[in-house]
Design an enzyme around this catalytic site. Structure first.
Site, mmCIF file in Angstrom:
data_model
loop_
_atom_site.group_PDB
_atom_site.id
_atom_site.type_symbol
_atom_site.label_atom_id
_atom_site.label_comp_id
_atom_site.label_asym_id
_atom_site.label_seq_id
_atom_site.Cartn_x
_atom_site.Cartn_y
_atom_site.Cartn_z
ATOM 1 N N HIS A 101 0.835 -1.199 0.000
ATOM 2 C CA HIS A 101 0.000 0.000 0.000
ATOM 3 C C HIS A 101 0.857 1.231 0.000
ATOM 4 O O HIS A 101 0.517 2.251 0.569
ATOM 5 C CB HIS A 101 -0.874 0.067 1.244
ATOM 6 C CG HIS A 101 -1.731 -1.118 1.387
ATOM 7 N ND1 HIS A 101 -1.406 -2.171 2.187
ATOM 8 C CD2 HIS A 101 -2.899 -1.421 0.799
ATOM 9 C CE1 HIS A 101 -2.362 -3.077 2.094
ATOM 10 N NE2 HIS A 101 -3.261 -2.654 1.265
ATOM 11 N N HIS A 106 -10.113 19.302 2.591
ATOM 12 C CA HIS A 106 -10.788 18.761 3.769
ATOM 13 C C HIS A 106 -12.259 19.184 3.846
ATOM 14 O O HIS A 106 -13.129 18.373 4.174
ATOM 15 C CB HIS A 106 -10.057 19.151 5.054
ATOM 16 C CG HIS A 106 -10.648 18.481 6.262
ATOM 17 N ND1 HIS A 106 -10.729 17.117 6.372
ATOM 18 C CD2 HIS A 106 -11.240 18.982 7.381
ATOM 19 C CE1 HIS A 106 -11.317 16.804 7.515
ATOM 20 N NE2 HIS A 106 -11.644 17.917 8.139
ATOM 21 N N GLY A 107 -12.537 20.448 3.510
ATOM 22 C CA GLY A 107 -13.925 20.926 3.530
ATOM 23 C C GLY A 107 -14.789 20.165 2.537
ATOM 24 O O GLY A 107 -15.839 19.620 2.892
ATOM 25 N N THR A 137 -8.315 10.586 3.413
ATOM 26 C CA THR A 137 -8.068 9.927 4.686
ATOM 27 C C THR A 137 -9.215 10.152 5.644
ATOM 28 O O THR A 137 -9.685 9.237 6.310
ATOM 29 C CB THR A 137 -6.801 10.530 5.336
ATOM 30 O OG1 THR A 137 -5.811 10.640 4.338
ATOM 31 C CG2 THR A 137 -6.335 9.683 6.480
ATOM 32 N N SER A 138 -9.668 11.398 5.727
ATOM 33 C CA SER A 138 -10.678 11.683 6.740
ATOM 34 C C SER A 138 -11.979 10.953 6.414
ATOM 35 O O SER A 138 -12.730 10.596 7.318
ATOM 36 C CB SER A 138 -10.899 13.181 6.883
ATOM 37 O OG SER A 138 -11.485 13.690 5.718
ATOM 38 N N ARG A 172 -0.855 13.461 4.878
ATOM 39 C CA ARG A 172 -0.059 14.129 3.852
ATOM 40 C C ARG A 172 0.551 15.427 4.339
ATOM 41 O O ARG A 172 1.468 15.957 3.720
ATOM 42 C CB ARG A 172 -0.869 14.330 2.580
ATOM 43 C CG ARG A 172 -2.083 15.179 2.724
ATOM 44 C CD ARG A 172 -2.757 15.387 1.380
ATOM 45 N NE ARG A 172 -3.847 14.455 1.145
ATOM 46 C CZ ARG A 172 -3.811 13.487 0.255
ATOM 47 N NH1 ARG A 172 -2.749 13.312 -0.478
ATOM 48 N NH2 ARG A 172 -4.838 12.690 0.086
ATOM 49 N N GLY A 192 -8.602 18.343 10.450
ATOM 50 C CA GLY A 192 -9.424 17.197 10.868
ATOM 51 C C GLY A 192 -9.838 17.315 12.330
ATOM 52 O O GLY A 192 -10.954 16.941 12.712
#
Ligand code: ADP
Ligand code: MG
Length: 586
Positions: free
Chosen positions: A217, A402-403, A445-446, A544, A559
């Protein structure tokens, strides 16, 4: 690099659609992955494999007669969700129980175990053997901690052959444990892999050097050396694996299936040059080579790397069970051995019947489901309100998504929760559906982590009766453990863990001290808010953002901030719903 994609977030889904369109003779799409499009005998143990996508032919390419009955297919390098695994298992079940086998990774274990619990609770027998073939990922004393790489194939084949031969679930599990004990792999990498749409590979190896102990991975290797010659590499691989001979096996006269696996960018010609020397060395050691495999069995996108697996069948006469099983014919999209008799196709009605239905919750739980739905609504509103700010904070050291990632995930979660409530679902099923939709649709990721969080909380709500405050706190604690297991971040690494851990600890403590859920939740949300703000002082060590760490000092972790905002807003919803109930009860 990966050159062709549409929307990177849709890549895994579109890949599965195309794979099924090209292989309808073998597989059909089911919720969560693929299952055989042919029938299998009633009462046969169903072999269910799976894991993240991005490893073709693992895992969908290995579904068909003589191998798996179905594969749960997650997003790229991300575990399938518990709901996906469960749905795939239901589609595969022939009435003889379900056997799970997959590579040993924390995220996969979390989700497959949750699905296993659910199946067992419904009365479907289920057993699991995780594959732990990678000798470099933990010491021999801790073999159970090793991860699974190309050795998946030999374990999958052994258990599938046992199922085909009519072994019952317990016997299939025995073969699984034996085959896993007899499977050892070791790999190296020359370059990392790059996910669709990503600007950089997940790790890089300096020119002319080689990472030893590869992960599939994009985990960087465990040591590094100069790239040897092809013969030199063969010697390294064989020597290491000969120090890892399974107990009870005599090397002299042992019968072994070697699997030389290319990770994606290595050419078959290079593999053959390496195999030439591997075969000489094994023969020199007195080993009897059986059915050698040279090719791609478990890849990692465009990663340039190679691994050698030795599957120790046994020594000549004494122990021929694995060897007999190995003779079973296999016919799957990506892997064929021997000749399989023509198979009958499953009829369309049977295929349609696996479309998911919701088991209705009782009245009390359906009323809790309304509160769950209100909480998910609040979550969506909170994310929508802060979407730009979250993007801006993420852009400081991360990639600025992220948003929008949270927006994609939470909106999908809300749609799924609404559909579940309309179908009469209880609290647990409602939140589980929301969790799955989030991890399926959010990407990033989140997204995976929020799927884990909601699924863990859901697991303590039940579909019957009202959960008490302690159950909710236990669910949040499970979420906290799930996230650290899955993402490997600790407090202080500047991630959402920095907000989640104090949130969970404060909630548990307050409830143990006798506070009601609403008050305890408020206190905990305050703790999360303080902790999230305090991440501004930290250097990121995970995710990251790590690469551009210095930039982010002075800015909090996105996050952690979104988690604290959501916890606070959901607290208000819980308070409103509790006061409504009081009114209703006079
Ligand atoms: P991506 O990093 O894939 O772009 P997002 O931007 O949606 O995903 O989310 C970034 C957030 O994910 C970070 O601010 C951090 O809180 C969280 N995160 C990243 N890696 C981890 C990890 N290993 N464990 C816990 N949280 C993490
Ligand atoms: Mg991001």
């Amino acid at each position: 690099m990966t050159r062709l994609w549409n929307e990177p977030a849709d890549f895994a889904d579109e890949m599965i659609d195309g794979f099924v369109a090209a292989n309808e003779r073998y597989v059909r799409r089911v919720p969560g992955g693929v299952a055989r499009s042919t029938t299998s005998p009633a009462g046969q143990v169903a072999i269910v494999i799976g894991g993240g996508s991005g490893h073709y032919p693992a895992f969908g390419g290995l579904v068909g007669p003589g191998l798996a009955h179905a594969a749960a297919m997650g997003n790229l390098f991300a575990s399938p969700s518990a709901q996906q695994v469960y749905a795939v298992a239901k589609a595969a079940d022939n009435g003889g129980g379900v056997f799970f086998t997959y590579g040993n990774y924390a995220g996969d274990v979390l989700n497959f175990d949750a699905a296993q619990e659910r199946l067992r609770a419904e009365g479907v027998a289920c057993e699991t053997v995780t594959v732990t073939d990678d000798v470099f990922s933990a010491t021999r004393d801790e073999k159970h901690k090793r991860r699974g790489i190309a050795g998946d194939l030999t374990v999958f084949r052994a258990v599938a052959a046992a199922a085909e031969a009519g072994y019952d679930l317990g016997e299939v599990a025995r073969i699984g444990r034996l085959a896993n004990e007899r499977t050892r792999s070791f790999g190296v990498a020359f370059t990392g892999c790059t996910l669709p749409g990503a600007a950089q590979p997940l790790f890089s190896v300096p020119e002319g050097r080689m990472a030893i102990g590869l992960g599939i991975h994009g985990e960087p290797g465990i040591a590094e050396s100069d790239i040897p010659s092809a013969d030199g590499l063969a010697e390294l691989l064989v020597q290491k694996l000969l120090t890892e001979v399974p107990d009870g096996i005599e090397v002299e006269a042992a019968r072994v299936v070697p699997v030389l696996n290319g990770l994606g960018s290595l050419k078959y010609e290079e593999l053959f040059v390496v195999y030439r020397r591997v075969a000489q060395l094994l023969t020199d050691a007195g080993i009897d080579i059986v059915d050698p495999h040279v090719g791609e069995y478990c890849t990692s996108f465009d990663m340039a790397g190679v691994s050698l697996t030795l599957f120790w069948l046994g020594s000549a006469e004494e122990d021929d069970e694995l060897e007999t099983l190995w003779q079973t014919a296999v016919d799957t999209p990506a892997y064929r051995r021997g000749s399989v008799a023509p198979q009958e196709r499953a009829d369309a009605a049977a295929i349609a019947s696996v479309v998911e239905t919701v088991e209705p919750g009782d009245e009390a739980s359906r009323s809790v489901a309304q509160t769950v739905l209100a909480a998910v609504h609040t979550l969506v509103d909170t994310v929508d309100e802060h979407v730009e700010e979250l993007g801006r904070i993420d852009a400081v050291a991360g990639d600025g998504d992220h948003g929008i990632g949270m927006q994609r995930g939470s909106h999908a979660a809300l749609a799924a929760a609404i559909a579940a409530v309309e179908a009469g679902a209880g609290a647990q099923t409602t939140l589980e559906r929301a969790a799955d939709a989030w991890s399926d649709k959010a990407g990033g990721t989140s997204g995976a982590l929020w799927g884990v969080i909601l699924a863990a909380v859901a697991s303590r709500l039940g579909d019957q009766g009202r959960p008490d405050a302690a159950s909710v706190a236990a669910g949040v604690a499970a979420a906290s453990r799930g996230v650290t297991d899955y993402g490997k971040a600790e407090v202080g690494d500047k991630t959402l863990v920095d907000a989640l851990v104090p949130f969970s600890a404060t909630l548990t403590r307050a409830i143990e001290a006798g506070a009601g859920l609403v008050d305890a939740w408020r206190t905990a949300a305050d703790a999360a808010t303080r902790a999230a703000a305090a991440t501004a002082d930290l250097l990121p060590r995970m995710g990251r953002a790590r690469t551009h760490g210095q930039n982010s000092v002075g800015t909090p972790d996105p996050g952690a901030i979104s988690l604290a905002l959501i916890a606070t807003a959901v607290g208000e919803t819980l308070a409103a719903s509790a006061s409504q109930k009081e009114h209703a009860h006079g």
